[in-house]
Write a protein that holds these residues in place. Structure first.
Motif, PDB file in Angstrom:
ATOM      1  N   LEU A   1      -3.905   0.956 -11.970  1.00 43.97           N
ATOM      2  CA  LEU A   1      -4.400   0.539 -10.684  1.00 43.97           C
ATOM      3  C   LEU A   1      -5.691   1.319 -10.514  1.00 43.97           C
ATOM      4  N   PHE A   2      -5.605   2.505 -10.825  1.00 40.66           N
ATOM      5  CA  PHE A   2      -6.858   3.628 -10.311  1.00 40.66           C
ATOM      6  C   PHE A   2      -7.487   4.310 -11.222  1.00 40.66           C
TER       7      PHE A   2
ATOM      8  N   HIS B   1      -5.925   9.983  -6.092  1.00 41.19           N
ATOM      9  CA  HIS B   1      -6.394   9.582  -7.358  1.00 41.19           C
ATOM     10  C   HIS B   1      -7.778  10.485  -7.570  1.00 41.19           C
TER      11      HIS B   1
ATOM     12  N   LEU C   1       5.122   4.453  -2.543  1.00 42.72           N
ATOM     13  CA  LEU C   1       3.781   4.403  -3.498  1.00 42.72           C
ATOM     14  C   LEU C   1       4.546   3.535  -4.807  1.00 42.72           C
TER      15      LEU C   1
ATOM     16  N   MET D   1      -0.520  10.396  -3.600  1.00 45.03           N
ATOM     17  CA  MET D   1      -1.220   9.256  -2.774  1.00 45.03           C
ATOM     18  C   MET D   1      -2.873   9.243  -3.598  1.00 45.03           C
TER      19      MET D   1
ATOM     20  N   PRO E   1       1.749  10.140 -10.440  1.00 41.01           N
ATOM     21  CA  PRO E   1       2.475   9.000  -9.622  1.00 41.01           C
ATOM     22  C   PRO E   1       2.929   9.230  -8.539  1.00 41.01           C
TER      23      PRO E   1
ATOM     24  N   VAL F   1       2.215   1.979   0.153  1.00 41.21           N
ATOM     25  CA  VAL F   1       0.991   2.623   0.833  1.00 41.21           C
ATOM     26  C   VAL F   1      -0.200   2.701   0.097  1.00 41.21           C
ATOM     27  N   ASP F   2       0.022   2.830  -1.072  1.00 38.35           N
ATOM     28  CA  ASP F   2      -1.250   2.816  -2.122  1.00 38.35           C
ATOM     29  C   ASP F   2      -1.842   1.597  -2.386  1.00 38.35           C
ATOM     30  N   LEU F   3      -1.212   0.571  -2.025  1.00 36.04           N
ATOM     31  CA  LEU F   3      -1.821  -0.814  -2.153  1.00 36.04           C
ATOM     32  C   LEU F   3      -2.242  -1.324  -1.259  1.00 36.04           C
TER      33      LEU F   3
ATOM     34  N   LYS G   1      -0.480   4.029 -12.536  1.00 36.20           N
ATOM     35  CA  LYS G   1      -1.593   4.632 -11.988  1.00 36.20           C
ATOM     36  C   LYS G   1      -2.922   4.474 -12.881  1.00 36.20           C
TER      37      LYS G   1
END
Lengths: 88, 146
Positions: B93-94, B105, A15, B103, B100, A40-42, B90
Protein backbone atom coordinates in the motif's frame (compact mmCIF):
# COMPACT_ATOMS: atom_id res chain seq x y z
CA UNK A 1 -27.08 -12.33 22.15
CA UNK A 2 -25.85 -9.25 23.94
CA UNK A 3 -28.27 -6.41 24.79
CA UNK A 4 -25.87 -3.68 23.76
CA UNK A 5 -25.49 -5.39 20.43
CA UNK A 6 -29.16 -5.09 19.58
CA UNK A 7 -29.19 -1.39 20.49
CA UNK A 8 -26.05 -0.08 18.83
CA UNK A 9 -23.67 -1.77 16.49
CA UNK A 10 -20.06 -1.60 17.69
CA UNK A 11 -17.87 0.68 15.62
CA UNK A 12 -14.29 -0.41 14.93
CA UNK A 13 -11.60 2.04 13.86
CA UNK A 14 -8.71 0.04 12.46
CA UNK A 15 -5.65 0.04 10.24
CA UNK A 16 -5.85 -2.37 7.31
CA UNK A 17 -2.35 -3.70 8.10
CA UNK A 18 -2.59 -3.94 11.89
CA UNK A 19 -2.62 -7.55 13.19
CA UNK A 20 -4.38 -6.58 16.42
CA UNK A 21 -7.13 -4.82 14.45
CA UNK A 22 -7.59 -8.03 12.46
CA UNK A 23 -7.86 -10.01 15.69
CA UNK A 24 -10.54 -7.65 16.99
CA UNK A 25 -12.55 -8.00 13.79
CA UNK A 26 -12.06 -11.77 13.88
CA UNK A 27 -13.23 -11.86 17.51
CA UNK A 28 -16.43 -9.99 16.62
CA UNK A 29 -16.98 -12.22 13.57
CA UNK A 30 -16.47 -15.36 15.64
CA UNK A 31 -19.05 -14.17 18.15
CA UNK A 32 -21.41 -13.22 15.32
CA UNK A 33 -21.50 -9.59 16.39
CA UNK A 34 -22.56 -7.20 13.68
CA UNK A 35 -20.34 -4.16 13.57
CA UNK A 36 -19.30 -1.25 11.42
CA UNK A 37 -15.67 -0.55 10.73
CA UNK A 38 -13.42 1.87 9.00
CA UNK A 39 -9.81 1.24 7.99
CA UNK A 40 -8.43 4.69 8.72
CA UNK A 41 -5.26 4.22 6.66
CA UNK A 42 -7.33 3.62 3.52
CA UNK A 43 -9.43 6.79 3.85
CA UNK A 44 -8.76 9.74 1.59
CA UNK A 45 -6.68 12.48 3.24
CA UNK A 46 -9.42 14.81 4.47
CA UNK A 47 -11.53 11.99 5.88
CA UNK A 48 -8.44 10.44 7.43
CA UNK A 49 -7.58 13.68 9.25
CA UNK A 50 -11.16 13.94 10.46
CA UNK A 51 -11.12 10.37 11.79
CA UNK A 52 -7.71 10.79 13.45
CA UNK A 53 -8.76 14.04 15.15
CA UNK A 54 -11.91 12.35 16.40
CA UNK A 55 -9.99 9.36 17.75
CA UNK A 56 -7.36 11.52 19.38
CA UNK A 57 -10.05 13.53 21.16
CA UNK A 58 -11.74 10.33 22.32
CA UNK A 59 -8.69 8.34 23.39
CA UNK A 60 -5.89 10.88 23.74
CA UNK A 61 -3.70 8.94 21.32
CA UNK A 62 -3.43 7.50 17.84
CA UNK A 63 -3.49 3.84 18.69
CA UNK A 64 -5.44 1.07 16.95
CA UNK A 65 -7.86 -0.64 17.06
CA UNK A 66 -10.44 1.54 18.76
CA UNK A 67 -13.79 -0.12 19.42
CA UNK A 68 -16.81 1.91 20.45
CA UNK A 69 -19.62 -0.05 22.06
CA UNK A 70 -22.31 2.30 23.32
CA UNK A 71 -20.49 4.60 25.73
CA UNK A 72 -17.56 2.21 26.11
CA UNK A 73 -14.34 2.99 24.27
CA UNK A 74 -11.81 0.15 24.04
CA UNK A 75 -8.31 0.95 22.78
CA UNK A 76 -6.18 -1.97 21.61
CA UNK A 77 -7.24 -5.58 21.14
CA UNK A 78 -8.60 -6.64 24.52
CA UNK A 79 -10.89 -9.65 24.48
CA UNK A 80 -11.82 -9.36 28.17
CA UNK A 81 -13.00 -5.79 27.72
CA UNK A 82 -14.84 -6.72 24.53
CA UNK A 83 -16.61 -9.59 26.27
CA UNK A 84 -17.61 -7.36 29.17
CA UNK A 85 -18.85 -4.54 26.97
CA UNK A 86 -20.76 -6.96 24.73
CA UNK A 87 -22.03 -8.99 27.71
CA UNK A 88 -20.73 -12.19 26.19
CA UNK B 1 46.58 14.94 17.36
CA UNK B 2 44.16 14.37 14.48
CA UNK B 3 41.72 11.52 15.00
CA UNK B 4 41.79 8.89 12.27
CA UNK B 5 38.63 8.93 10.17
CA UNK B 6 36.62 5.72 10.33
CA UNK B 7 35.30 4.39 7.03
CA UNK B 8 31.57 3.78 7.21
CA UNK B 9 28.79 2.26 5.13
CA UNK B 10 25.45 4.01 4.69
CA UNK B 11 22.36 1.85 5.24
CA UNK B 12 19.30 2.99 3.24
CA UNK B 13 16.91 1.26 5.67
CA UNK B 14 17.86 2.69 9.05
CA UNK B 15 19.59 5.70 7.46
CA UNK B 16 22.62 5.17 9.71
CA UNK B 17 26.30 4.64 8.93
CA UNK B 18 28.03 1.60 10.32
CA UNK B 19 31.70 0.71 10.47
CA UNK B 20 33.33 -0.70 7.35
CA UNK B 21 35.17 -3.93 8.14
CA UNK B 22 38.62 -4.36 6.66
CA UNK B 23 38.58 -6.87 3.83
CA UNK B 24 35.10 -6.00 2.56
CA UNK B 25 34.99 -5.26 -1.15
CA UNK B 26 32.51 -3.91 -3.68
CA UNK B 27 29.66 -6.35 -4.37
CA UNK B 28 29.99 -8.15 -1.02
CA UNK B 29 26.82 -8.93 0.86
CA UNK B 30 26.88 -7.67 4.46
CA UNK B 31 24.36 -7.26 7.27
CA UNK B 32 23.69 -3.84 8.74
CA UNK B 33 24.48 -4.30 12.44
CA UNK B 34 21.92 -1.64 13.37
CA UNK B 35 18.75 -2.85 11.61
CA UNK B 36 19.66 -6.31 10.26
CA UNK B 37 19.17 -5.41 6.59
CA UNK B 38 21.17 -7.43 4.04
CA UNK B 39 23.13 -5.01 1.84
CA UNK B 40 25.28 -5.19 -1.25
CA UNK B 41 28.31 -2.93 -0.91
CA UNK B 42 28.81 -0.22 -3.48
CA UNK B 43 31.51 2.41 -3.62
CA UNK B 44 30.22 5.82 -4.71
CA UNK B 45 31.66 9.32 -4.85
CA UNK B 46 30.07 9.97 -1.45
CA UNK B 47 31.61 6.84 0.05
CA UNK B 48 30.42 3.30 0.75
CA UNK B 49 26.70 2.66 0.51
CA UNK B 50 24.61 -0.45 0.83
CA UNK B 51 21.91 -1.32 -1.68
CA UNK B 52 18.98 -3.65 -1.05
CA UNK B 53 19.42 -6.75 -3.25
CA UNK B 54 15.89 -8.03 -2.67
CA UNK B 55 14.11 -4.74 -2.12
CA UNK B 56 10.43 -5.04 -1.29
CA UNK B 57 10.34 -8.82 -1.27
CA UNK B 58 8.97 -11.08 1.45
CA UNK B 59 12.43 -12.63 1.68
CA UNK B 60 13.93 -9.24 2.47
CA UNK B 61 11.66 -8.42 5.41
CA UNK B 62 11.83 -11.97 6.81
CA UNK B 63 15.63 -11.95 6.70
CA UNK B 64 15.84 -8.42 8.10
CA UNK B 65 13.62 -9.17 11.08
CA UNK B 66 15.34 -12.51 11.78
CA UNK B 67 18.77 -10.85 11.60
CA UNK B 68 17.69 -7.96 13.82
CA UNK B 69 16.33 -10.40 16.42
CA UNK B 70 19.56 -12.41 16.24
CA UNK B 71 21.80 -9.34 16.64
CA UNK B 72 19.81 -8.00 19.60
CA UNK B 73 19.00 -11.34 21.17
CA UNK B 74 15.23 -10.90 20.84
CA UNK B 75 12.60 -13.54 20.22
CA UNK B 76 9.27 -13.72 18.40
CA UNK B 77 5.93 -15.09 19.51
CA UNK B 78 2.97 -16.52 17.60
CA UNK B 79 2.14 -13.01 16.30
CA UNK B 80 5.18 -13.17 14.00
CA UNK B 81 3.35 -14.30 10.87
CA UNK B 82 0.48 -11.84 11.45
CA UNK B 83 2.92 -8.94 11.82
CA UNK B 84 4.83 -10.05 8.71
CA UNK B 85 1.54 -10.12 6.81
CA UNK B 86 0.92 -6.56 8.01
CA UNK B 87 4.40 -5.50 6.90
CA UNK B 88 3.79 -6.96 3.44
CA UNK B 89 0.50 -5.05 3.36
CA UNK B 90 2.31 -1.81 4.22
CA UNK B 91 4.80 -2.41 1.43
CA UNK B 92 2.02 -3.05 -1.05
CA UNK B 93 0.00 0.00 0.00
CA UNK B 94 2.66 2.50 0.96
CA UNK B 95 5.85 1.38 -0.77
CA UNK B 96 8.00 -0.01 2.03
CA UNK B 97 8.01 -2.09 5.20
CA UNK B 98 6.69 0.50 7.63
CA UNK B 99 5.37 -0.50 11.05
CA UNK B 100 1.97 -2.12 10.39
CA UNK B 101 0.55 -0.95 13.72
CA UNK B 102 1.15 2.74 13.13
CA UNK B 103 -0.56 5.28 10.94
CA UNK B 104 2.64 6.95 9.72
CA UNK B 105 4.54 5.84 6.64
CA UNK B 106 7.86 7.56 7.21
CA UNK B 107 11.48 6.29 7.25
CA UNK B 108 11.55 6.55 11.05
CA UNK B 109 8.97 3.77 11.20
CA UNK B 110 10.67 1.44 8.72
CA UNK B 111 10.73 -1.93 10.54
CA UNK B 112 12.57 -2.31 12.90
CA UNK B 113 11.34 1.18 13.73
CA UNK B 114 13.50 3.87 15.27
CA UNK B 115 12.06 3.45 18.81
CA UNK B 116 12.79 -0.29 18.58
CA UNK B 117 16.33 0.35 17.36
CA UNK B 118 16.60 2.85 20.19
CA UNK B 119 15.89 0.30 22.90
CA UNK B 120 12.11 0.13 23.35
CA UNK B 121 12.24 -3.64 23.72
CA UNK B 122 14.67 -3.40 26.66
CA UNK B 123 12.37 -0.88 28.37
CA UNK B 124 8.93 -2.34 27.56
CA UNK B 125 9.74 -6.00 27.01
CA UNK B 126 8.47 -5.79 23.44
CA UNK B 127 8.30 -3.42 20.51
CA UNK B 128 5.18 -1.36 19.77
CA UNK B 129 3.75 -4.14 17.56
CA UNK B 130 4.68 -7.02 19.84
CA UNK B 131 6.89 -8.34 17.01
CA UNK B 132 10.24 -8.34 18.85
CA UNK B 133 10.32 -9.56 22.47
CA UNK B 134 12.90 -9.56 25.19
CA UNK B 135 14.14 -13.12 25.67
CA UNK B 136 13.89 -13.10 29.46
CA UNK B 137 10.18 -12.30 29.43
CA UNK B 138 7.11 -14.33 28.58
CA UNK B 139 5.14 -13.51 25.47
CA UNK B 140 1.55 -13.06 26.50
CA UNK B 141 -0.81 -13.01 23.60
CA UNK B 142 -2.22 -10.63 22.71
CA UNK B 143 -0.68 -7.86 24.79
CA UNK B 144 -3.08 -4.93 25.20
CA UNK B 145 -1.03 -2.02 24.01
CA UNK B 146 -0.78 1.21 26.02
Amino acid sequence: MADSNSKTKPMVYALSTCPYCKRTKRFLDTHKIEYDFVDVDLLEDSKQDEALDKLEKMTGKRSFPVVIIGKEIIVGHDEEKLKKALKL
Amino acid sequence: MIAQRVTRVYCPVCLQRFKFVEGWKEGDLVICPICGQKLRLEKTLEGWVGTRPEKGSEKEIRERSDEFARIRGYKFNEMKEDVLEGLLGKNKLFGDFYCPCRMMHVPEYQCPCQPTRGGDVEVNGKCYCGFFWRKDLGTIDPPPRP
